[in-house]
Design an enzyme around this catalytic site. Sequence first.
Site, PDB file in Angstrom:
ATOM      1  N   ASP A   1       0.852  -1.197   0.000  1.00 30.49           N
ATOM      2  CA  ASP A   1       0.000   0.000   0.000  1.00 30.49           C
ATOM      3  C   ASP A   1       0.886   1.245   0.000  1.00 30.49           C
ATOM      4  O   ASP A   1       1.790   1.371   0.828  1.00 30.49           O
ATOM      5  CB  ASP A   1      -0.884  -0.031   1.256  1.00 30.49           C
ATOM      6  CG  ASP A   1      -1.959   1.041   1.238  1.00 30.49           C
ATOM      7  OD1 ASP A   1      -3.120   0.704   1.462  1.00 30.49           O
ATOM      8  OD2 ASP A   1      -1.631   2.216   1.003  1.00 30.49           O
TER       9      ASP A   1
ATOM     10  N   ASP B   1      -3.667   2.482  -5.381  1.00 30.84           N
ATOM     11  CA  ASP B   1      -2.449   2.504  -4.563  1.00 30.84           C
ATOM     12  C   ASP B   1      -2.208   1.252  -3.749  1.00 30.84           C
ATOM     13  O   ASP B   1      -1.305   1.223  -2.931  1.00 30.84           O
ATOM     14  CB  ASP B   1      -2.427   3.748  -3.679  1.00 30.84           C
ATOM     15  CG  ASP B   1      -3.018   3.522  -2.306  1.00 30.84           C
ATOM     16  OD1 ASP B   1      -4.058   2.842  -2.206  1.00 30.84           O
ATOM     17  OD2 ASP B   1      -2.427   4.011  -1.331  1.00 30.84           O
ATOM     18  N   GLU B   2      -3.019   0.209  -3.942  1.00 32.86           N
ATOM     19  CA  GLU B   2      -2.751  -0.996  -3.152  1.00 32.86           C
ATOM     20  C   GLU B   2      -3.020  -2.259  -3.958  1.00 32.86           C
ATOM     21  O   GLU B   2      -3.867  -2.273  -4.849  1.00 32.86           O
ATOM     22  CB  GLU B   2      -3.555  -1.007  -1.846  1.00 32.86           C
ATOM     23  CG  GLU B   2      -5.037  -1.038  -2.059  1.00 32.86           C
ATOM     24  CD  GLU B   2      -5.824  -1.065  -0.751  1.00 32.86           C
ATOM     25  OE1 GLU B   2      -5.626  -1.992   0.058  1.00 32.86           O
ATOM     26  OE2 GLU B   2      -6.653  -0.160  -0.570  1.00 32.86           O
TER      27      GLU B   2
HETATM   28  P1  TTP Z   1      -5.347   4.990   1.372  1.00 33.34           P
HETATM   29  O1  TTP Z   1      -4.345   3.929   1.054  1.00 33.34           O
HETATM   30  O2  TTP Z   1      -6.447   4.676   2.319  1.00 33.34           O
HETATM   31  O3  TTP Z   1      -4.632   6.245   1.972  1.00 33.34           O
HETATM   32  P2  TTP Z   1      -3.280   6.909   1.628  1.00 33.34           P
HETATM   33  O4  TTP Z   1      -2.496   6.152   0.607  1.00 33.34           O
HETATM   34  O5  TTP Z   1      -3.524   8.351   1.299  1.00 33.34           O
HETATM   35  O6  TTP Z   1      -2.555   6.880   3.011  1.00 33.34           O
HETATM   36  P3  TTP Z   1      -1.936   5.656   3.796  1.00 33.34           P
HETATM   37  O7  TTP Z   1      -2.139   4.436   2.965  1.00 33.34           O
HETATM   38  O8  TTP Z   1      -0.482   6.016   3.966  1.00 33.34           O
HETATM   39  O9  TTP Z   1      -2.667   5.634   5.100  1.00 33.34           O
HETATM   40  O10 TTP Z   1      -5.992   5.533   0.040  1.00 33.34           O
HETATM   41  C1  TTP Z   1      -5.256   5.681  -1.151  1.00 33.34           C
HETATM   42  C2  TTP Z   1      -5.718   6.877  -1.946  1.00 33.34           C
HETATM   43  O11 TTP Z   1      -7.117   6.787  -2.172  1.00 33.34           O
HETATM   44  C3  TTP Z   1      -5.492   8.200  -1.209  1.00 33.34           C
HETATM   45  O12 TTP Z   1      -4.215   8.759  -1.471  1.00 33.34           O
HETATM   46  C4  TTP Z   1      -6.612   9.046  -1.723  1.00 33.34           C
HETATM   47  C5  TTP Z   1      -7.717   8.075  -2.070  1.00 33.34           C
HETATM   48  N1  TTP Z   1      -8.757   8.135  -1.027  1.00 33.34           N
HETATM   49  C6  TTP Z   1      -9.931   8.846  -1.271  1.00 33.34           C
HETATM   50  O13 TTP Z   1     -10.110   9.386  -2.361  1.00 33.34           O
HETATM   51  N2  TTP Z   1     -10.880   8.931  -0.283  1.00 33.34           N
HETATM   52  C7  TTP Z   1     -10.728   8.322   0.936  1.00 33.34           C
HETATM   53  O14 TTP Z   1     -11.613   8.411   1.817  1.00 33.34           O
HETATM   54  C8  TTP Z   1      -9.519   7.577   1.183  1.00 33.34           C
HETATM   55  C9  TTP Z   1      -9.306   6.869   2.495  1.00 33.34           C
HETATM   56  C10 TTP Z   1      -8.571   7.515   0.177  1.00 33.34           C
HETATM   57 MG    MG Z   2      -2.302   4.076   0.816  1.00 31.11          MG
END
Ligand code: TTP
Ligand code: MG
Length: 389
Positions: free
Chosen positions: A43, A137-138
């Site tokens: 992730d 992103d994951e």
């Molecule tokens: P996440 O992997 O949940 O968050 P992140 O990568 O920003 O942070 P981390 O993993 O380090 O905790 O989500 C990935 C992307 O998805 C994030 O950059 C933006 C998008 N996203 C949204 O559009 N709305 C949301 O509510 C969330 C949680 C994420």
């Molecule tokens: Mg993330």
Amino acid sequence: MPKSVCRDCGEAMPAEPVACPRCGSSRLVSHAELDELTIAHVDCDAFYASVEKRDRPELAHQPLIVGHPSARGVVTTACYVARKFGVRSAMPMFKALDLCPNAVVLAPDMAKYKRVSDEIRAIFRSVTAIIEPVSLDEAYLDLVDAESRGDGSPAQALARVARSVEQEVGITVSIGLSANKFLAKLASELQKPRGFSVIGRNEAKSFLAPLSIRKINGVGAATASRLEAMGVTTIGQLQSLSEMQLVTQYGKFGRRLARFAHGEDDRRVTPDRPTKSISAETTFRHDTGSVAELWAVAQPLCERIAGQLVRKGLSGGTVVLKLKTSDFRLLTRSRRLPHPTQRASVLAEAVRQLIDKDADGRTFRLIGVGVDELGPASLADPPDLFGDI
Ligand code: TTP
Ligand code: MG
């Protein structure tokens, strides 16, 4: 015996030293089961914000929020500097700016994040073909073949993935390595950002026990409230309920809950279908394991696909058979055709061979047929092969 891998140089060690004997780094990942675990969840850290910071180095140490900067907008993601102020995803922008007035706010650039995501996926592909993207992103990766591909152990392959993403793409990822998807996803969250965590089979139950039931994938607010009303708030309490009790209350999901609570999860890492493919599928009225029935349903699917290939002026190079078992396992099999085709009969022959392999007594609820490696119609079915020049 503890086994370690240096996250900076990839050196594998039989013990658990404080620093890598080869490069001196203290960034080691160590676990007694390190060499036995193959399922990873990767992730990206603060994904959209990290991409924007990469492109604007002057913002490196500033709080950054990505989201629509209107009064009624919400935070899409916040960098880790902004998170120190309490800013979180999905928070209203006005509240985020109350907490962190100095934050820089940028509107999301989805096309750019998609490109970055593709680059990261290409790096994943360098260590395994078994990749299941969950979002931009994951992704889950199954590294069962890492050793035989010459990539070293799964942990070594993953450490290399993290290094390549940092060096070639310019952002960081967090990795969870475990025995299954459920545990791997929990592991990837343990050490963010730039983390690499391992949950072994042996400690899974005790690791899970104190966690909230809300940490379980698929337990939303409604299920959580129902469980909490029964006095169950932690996974440990869930462990003391029998599978039968949970199935009575929650049906099929109850079974999954019971398994998850004990750290068990038999969902496979299922590679997503290639973007350039044509497919058709049918769900059976009654589950079946009969080759004749599978075959009878597959033939019209091949005809539908052949019709679409002709209409779109395309040929297909590989046939894909998808079968979902009665217990919802997805099997995907593919076969490269001797030559690209538009013909239902050629597709059907390949599908028949694939069905013969998989019809081994299991029953199936769904069958799908697809073609990928699409090319131009001009490549389809060289005429001399059919003697109809
Ligand atoms: P996440 O992997 O949940 O968050 P992140 O990568 O920003 O942070 P981390 O993993 O380090 O905790 O989500 C990935 C992307 O998805 C994030 O950059 C933006 C998008 N996203 C949204 O559009 N709305 C949301 O509510 C969330 C949680 C994420
Ligand atoms: Mg993330």
